[in-house]
Design a protein around this motif. Structure first.
Motif, PDB file in Angstrom:
ATOM      1  N   GLY A  49       0.809  -1.210   0.000  1.00 30.44           N
ATOM      2  CA  GLY A  49       0.000   0.000   0.000  1.00 30.44           C
ATOM      3  C   GLY A  49       0.843   1.261   0.000  1.00 30.44           C
ATOM      4  N   SER A  50       0.189   2.375  -0.227  1.00 38.49           N
ATOM      5  CA  SER A  50       0.905   3.654  -0.334  1.00 38.49           C
ATOM      6  C   SER A  50       1.631   4.032   0.958  1.00 38.49           C
ATOM      7  N   ASP A  51       1.209   3.513   2.088  1.00 43.95           N
ATOM      8  CA  ASP A  51       1.916   3.771   3.349  1.00 43.95           C
ATOM      9  C   ASP A  51       3.307   3.149   3.361  1.00 43.95           C
ATOM     10  N   TRP A  52       3.554   2.225   2.456  1.00 50.25           N
ATOM     11  CA  TRP A  52       4.840   1.526   2.404  1.00 50.25           C
ATOM     12  C   TRP A  52       5.758   2.055   1.314  1.00 50.25           C
ATOM     13  N   ARG A  53       5.417   3.164   0.697  1.00 55.44           N
ATOM     14  CA  ARG A  53       6.304   3.744  -0.315  1.00 55.44           C
ATOM     15  C   ARG A  53       7.616   4.149   0.346  1.00 55.44           C
ATOM     16  N   VAL A  54       8.693   3.979  -0.387  1.00 50.05           N
ATOM     17  CA  VAL A  54      10.015   4.237   0.173  1.00 50.05           C
ATOM     18  C   VAL A  54      10.752   5.300  -0.624  1.00 50.05           C
ATOM     19  N   LYS A  55      11.771   5.813  -0.001  1.00 45.77           N
ATOM     20  CA  LYS A  55      12.688   6.737  -0.670  1.00 45.77           C
ATOM     21  C   LYS A  55      13.929   5.922  -1.010  1.00 45.77           C
ATOM     22  N   PRO A  56      14.112   5.553  -2.285  1.00 42.21           N
ATOM     23  CA  PRO A  56      15.230   4.678  -2.635  1.00 42.21           C
ATOM     24  C   PRO A  56      16.576   5.351  -2.427  1.00 42.21           C
ATOM     25  N   CYS A  57      17.495   4.586  -1.927  1.00 42.14           N
ATOM     26  CA  CYS A  57      18.867   5.048  -1.747  1.00 42.14           C
ATOM     27  C   CYS A  57      19.758   3.803  -1.750  1.00 42.14           C
ATOM     28  N   GLU A  58      21.041   4.027  -1.813  1.00 46.13           N
ATOM     29  CA  GLU A  58      21.977   2.905  -1.884  1.00 46.13           C
ATOM     30  C   GLU A  58      21.892   2.013  -0.650  1.00 46.13           C
ATOM     31  N   ALA A  59      21.687   2.606   0.521  1.00 47.77           N
ATOM     32  CA  ALA A  59      21.588   1.811   1.754  1.00 47.77           C
ATOM     33  C   ALA A  59      20.386   0.872   1.700  1.00 47.77           C
ATOM     34  N   LEU A  60      19.251   1.364   1.217  1.00 44.27           N
ATOM     35  CA  LEU A  60      18.058   0.520   1.089  1.00 44.27           C
ATOM     36  C   LEU A  60      18.297  -0.606   0.100  1.00 44.27           C
ATOM     37  N   LEU A  61      18.849  -0.282  -1.055  1.00 43.98           N
ATOM     38  CA  LEU A  61      19.104  -1.313  -2.067  1.00 43.98           C
ATOM     39  C   LEU A  61      20.079  -2.369  -1.551  1.00 43.98           C
ATOM     40  N   ARG A  62      21.083  -1.956  -0.833  1.00 46.23           N
ATOM     41  CA  ARG A  62      22.051  -2.904  -0.266  1.00 46.23           C
ATOM     42  C   ARG A  62      21.361  -3.856   0.714  1.00 46.23           C
ATOM     43  N   ARG A  63      20.531  -3.302   1.594  1.00 46.50           N
ATOM     44  CA  ARG A  63      19.828  -4.139   2.573  1.00 46.50           C
ATOM     45  C   ARG A  63      18.869  -5.106   1.888  1.00 46.50           C
ATOM     46  N   LEU A  64      18.165  -4.644   0.855  1.00 46.75           N
ATOM     47  CA  LEU A  64      17.243  -5.518   0.128  1.00 46.75           C
ATOM     48  C   LEU A  64      18.001  -6.640  -0.582  1.00 46.75           C
ATOM     49  N   ARG A  65      19.155  -6.313  -1.147  1.00 45.91           N
ATOM     50  CA  ARG A  65      19.967  -7.332  -1.828  1.00 45.91           C
ATOM     51  C   ARG A  65      20.482  -8.363  -0.837  1.00 45.91           C
ATOM     52  N   GLU A  66      20.844  -7.919   0.363  1.00 43.26           N
ATOM     53  CA  GLU A  66      21.286  -8.858   1.392  1.00 43.26           C
ATOM     54  C   GLU A  66      20.146  -9.786   1.800  1.00 43.26           C
ATOM     55  N   LEU A  67      18.949  -9.250   1.847  1.00 42.50           N
ATOM     56  CA  LEU A  67      17.781 -10.011   2.285  1.00 42.50           C
ATOM     57  C   LEU A  67      17.279 -10.981   1.222  1.00 42.50           C
ATOM     58  N   ALA A  68      17.140 -10.505  -0.007  1.00 45.42           N
ATOM     59  CA  ALA A  68      16.494 -11.299  -1.055  1.00 45.42           C
ATOM     60  C   ALA A  68      17.455 -11.852  -2.096  1.00 45.42           C
ATOM     61  N   GLY A  69      18.674 -11.357  -2.121  1.00 48.17           N
ATOM     62  CA  GLY A  69      19.622 -11.755  -3.158  1.00 48.17           C
ATOM     63  C   GLY A  69      19.765 -10.652  -4.186  1.00 48.17           C
ATOM     64  N   ALA A  70      20.971 -10.473  -4.673  1.00 47.43           N
ATOM     65  CA  ALA A  70      21.262  -9.363  -5.589  1.00 47.43           C
ATOM     66  C   ALA A  70      20.419  -9.400  -6.858  1.00 47.43           C
ATOM     67  N   GLU A  71      20.184 -10.589  -7.393  1.00 44.13           N
ATOM     68  CA  GLU A  71      19.427 -10.707  -8.644  1.00 44.13           C
ATOM     69  C   GLU A  71      17.937 -10.466  -8.444  1.00 44.13           C
ATOM     70  N   ALA A  72      17.477 -10.526  -7.211  1.00 46.50           N
ATOM     71  CA  ALA A  72      16.050 -10.423  -6.931  1.00 46.50           C
ATOM     72  C   ALA A  72      15.573  -8.986  -6.733  1.00 46.50           C
ATOM     73  N   VAL A  73      16.487  -8.046  -6.634  1.00 52.66           N
ATOM     74  CA  VAL A  73      16.112  -6.664  -6.351  1.00 52.66           C
ATOM     75  C   VAL A  73      16.231  -5.837  -7.624  1.00 52.66           C
ATOM     76  N   ARG A  74      15.148  -5.137  -7.944  1.00 49.96           N
ATOM     77  CA  ARG A  74      15.149  -4.273  -9.120  1.00 49.96           C
ATOM     78  C   ARG A  74      14.562  -2.919  -8.747  1.00 49.96           C
ATOM     79  N   LEU A  75      15.165  -1.895  -9.230  1.00 50.22           N
ATOM     80  CA  LEU A  75      14.637  -0.546  -9.090  1.00 50.22           C
ATOM     81  C   LEU A  75      14.218  -0.114 -10.485  1.00 50.22           C
ATOM     82  N   LEU A  76      12.918   0.065 -10.665  1.00 48.79           N
ATOM     83  CA  LEU A  76      12.396   0.446 -11.972  1.00 48.79           C
ATOM     84  C   LEU A  76      12.100   1.938 -11.971  1.00 48.79           C
ATOM     85  N   TYR A  77      12.526   2.584 -13.013  1.00 46.98           N
ATOM     86  CA  TYR A  77      12.355   4.024 -13.153  1.00 46.98           C
ATOM     87  C   TYR A  77      11.613   4.289 -14.441  1.00 46.98           C
ATOM     88  N   ASP A  78      10.524   5.031 -14.353  1.00 47.42           N
ATOM     89  CA  ASP A  78       9.738   5.368 -15.528  1.00 47.42           C
ATOM     90  C   ASP A  78       9.790   6.884 -15.719  1.00 47.42           C
TER      91      ASP A  78
END
Length: 84
Positions: free
Chosen positions: A45-74
């Motif tokens: 939900g919209s309450d879970w929107r995040v502000k992407p940054c390198e620290a967030l991406l690093r933590r997500l990659r540690e949690l789910a695996g590097a190949e599993a994390v994608r940041l899509l930009y439109d």
């Protein structure tokens, strides 16, 4: 994420990681769950929107695996928003 990751507490950990980066976030979060015979995309939900940054991406990659994390930009969404 898969069933094994979820069983090991990855969703709880994910909630903690996202909570640290929710302030003024505009980036939607999606999780793709893949289990035996099942695949689903979960939109947070919209309450879970995040502000992407390198620290967030690093933590997500540690949690789910590097190949599993994608940041899509439109860029079209940004253009549309600025035109309003």
């Amino acid at each position: 994420m898969d069933a094994e990751q979820c069983a090991s507490g990855a969703l709880r950990d994910l909630a903690g990681v996202l909570a640290e980066h929710r302030a003024d976030g505009r980036c939607a979060v999606w999780v793709e769950y893949v289990g035996s015979g099942a695949r689903v995309e979960l939109a947070f939900g919209s309450d879970w929107r995040v502000k992407p940054c390198e620290a967030l991406l690093r933590r997500l990659r540690e949690l789910a695996g590097a190949e599993a994390v994608r940041l899509l930009y439109d860029p079209q969404l940004l253009t549309d928003r600025n035109a309003s």
